[in-house]
Design a protein around this motif. Structure first.
Motif, short mmCIF file in Angstrom:
data_model
loop_
_atom_site.label_atom_id
_atom_site.label_comp_id
_atom_site.label_asym_id
_atom_site.label_seq_id
_atom_site.Cartn_x
_atom_site.Cartn_y
_atom_site.Cartn_z
N GLU A 12 3.91 -14.57 8.05
CA GLU A 12 2.60 -15.20 6.60
C GLU A 12 1.86 -14.32 5.59
OE1 GLU A 12 -1.94 -17.43 7.13
OE2 GLU A 12 -0.72 -17.20 9.13
N ILE A 13 2.32 -14.94 4.48
CA ILE A 13 1.46 -14.22 3.74
C ILE A 13 0.29 -14.36 3.45
CG2 ILE A 13 1.60 -13.19 1.16
CD1 ILE A 13 4.89 -13.99 1.69
N ARG A 14 -0.74 -12.77 3.57
CA ARG A 14 -1.63 -13.56 3.44
C ARG A 14 -2.47 -12.50 2.39
NH1 ARG A 14 -4.33 -12.49 9.60
NH2 ARG A 14 -6.05 -12.19 8.27
N PRO A 15 -2.07 -12.82 1.76
CA PRO A 15 -3.05 -11.82 0.10
C PRO A 15 -3.91 -11.23 0.64
CG PRO A 15 -2.36 -13.87 -0.79
CD PRO A 15 -2.78 -14.14 0.63
N TYR A 16 -3.88 -9.77 0.67
CA TYR A 16 -4.97 -9.08 0.31
C TYR A 16 -5.76 -8.55 1.52
CZ TYR A 16 -4.10 -9.24 -4.83
OH TYR A 16 -3.47 -9.05 -5.71
N VAL A 17 -5.13 -9.19 2.66
CA VAL A 17 -5.47 -8.78 4.24
C VAL A 17 -3.95 -7.98 5.12
CG1 VAL A 17 -6.44 -10.47 6.71
CG2 VAL A 17 -7.29 -11.04 4.15
N THR A 18 -2.94 -8.43 4.25
CA THR A 18 -2.03 -8.41 5.26
C THR A 18 -0.85 -7.96 4.95
OG1 THR A 18 -0.61 -10.83 5.50
CG2 THR A 18 -1.96 -9.46 7.47
N HIS A 19 -1.11 -8.35 3.04
CA HIS A 19 -0.25 -8.35 2.00
C HIS A 19 -0.76 -8.29 0.56
CE1 HIS A 19 2.78 -10.78 4.92
NE2 HIS A 19 3.27 -10.20 4.29
N VAL A 20 0.40 -7.21 0.06
CA VAL A 20 0.00 -6.78 -1.67
C VAL A 20 0.92 -7.59 -2.57
CG1 VAL A 20 -1.55 -5.29 -0.94
CG2 VAL A 20 0.28 -4.66 -1.58
N PRO A 21 0.91 -8.35 -4.10
CA PRO A 21 1.95 -8.18 -4.05
C PRO A 21 2.40 -7.07 -5.09
CG PRO A 21 -0.56 -8.61 -5.28
CD PRO A 21 -1.02 -7.77 -4.55
N ARG A 22 4.27 -6.71 -5.03
CA ARG A 22 4.08 -6.01 -5.59
C ARG A 22 4.99 -6.41 -6.94
NH1 ARG A 22 9.53 -5.78 -2.86
NH2 ARG A 22 11.14 -7.21 -4.93
N GLU A 44 6.58 -10.10 -8.02
CA GLU A 44 7.97 -10.32 -7.51
C GLU A 44 7.95 -10.52 -6.11
OE1 GLU A 44 10.09 -7.03 -9.29
OE2 GLU A 44 9.59 -5.78 -7.84
N ALA A 45 6.96 -10.03 -5.50
CA ALA A 45 7.29 -10.32 -3.78
C ALA A 45 6.35 -10.15 -3.50
CB ALA A 45 8.73 -9.71 -3.73
N TRP A 46 6.23 -10.26 -2.06
CA TRP A 46 4.56 -9.87 -1.37
C TRP A 46 4.74 -8.30 -0.59
CZ3 TRP A 46 -0.24 -10.99 -2.49
CH2 TRP A 46 -0.72 -11.69 -3.59
N GLU A 47 4.30 -7.73 -0.50
CA GLU A 47 4.81 -6.69 0.78
C GLU A 47 3.53 -6.01 1.65
OE1 GLU A 47 7.25 -4.55 0.33
OE2 GLU A 47 8.23 -5.17 -1.26
N GLU A 48 4.21 -6.22 2.87
CA GLU A 48 3.51 -5.92 4.73
C GLU A 48 3.02 -5.00 3.88
OE1 GLU A 48 2.96 -8.40 9.06
OE2 GLU A 48 4.88 -7.85 7.22
#
Length: 160
Positions: A12-22, A44-48
């Motif tokens: 699950e993508i949780r912006p700036y909690v578990t993932h950052v934008p690439r 362009e994607a989200w990186e864990e």
């Protein structure tokens, strides 16, 4: 293995909690690479990212070139944080060179500078040097009086 896991097991993508934008920046580990002007919001994607407290200033970008090897391998995706807290001296930083208003170029290097005290008591740079980690490549000097260079972010780690 990590890349295969990330490609086939979606969390699950949780912006700036578990993932950052690439962000779609071409970042050089060598000379500056040209890009159009774009903001971090253009993911362009989200990186864990594991094991690190993230902020809204964090983002990932792919690195192209060998000048920062072995610490930053060619083709790796790295984590950066916008802005550099405290002194930049000795840190690995993402630098933008603006040649025209609609175009930018980016590189990652070790930042070195020397400063001088001005007669009014303020400080200014005498030299700014961007150094590669790979001894096969040359460092280069930035003209401190020019405002065409901007330190955008600090390198935090290689994600993969």
């Amino acid at each position: 293995v990590e890349q295969l896991y990330r490609r086939h097991v979606q969390s699950e993508i949780r912006p700036y909690v578990t993932h950052v934008p690439r962000v779609p920046l071409a970042v050089a580990a060598g000379a500056f690479l040209d890009n159009g002007v774009m903001g971090v919001q253009e993911a362009e994607a989200w990186e864990e990212v594991e094991g690190r407290k993230l902020t809204s200033r964090d983002f990932a970008a792919r690195i192209h070139g060998r000048s920062m090897e072995p610490e930053i391998p060619d083709g790796s995706v790295c984590l950066f944080r916008l802005g550099v807290a405290c002194s930049r001296e000795g840190r690995l930083v993402l630098v933008r060179e603006t040649r025209r208003q609609d175009e930018g170029a980016f590189t990652v290097k070790r930042y070195r500078s020397s400063k001088k005290r001005n007669p009014d008591g303020s400080w200014s740079h005498e030299t700014i040097r961007l150094e590669p980690l790979n001894p096969e490549f040359d460092a280069f000097e930035l003209a401190p009086e020019e405002d065409r260079y901007q330190v955008l972010a600090e390198f935090l780690e290689v994600l993969y």
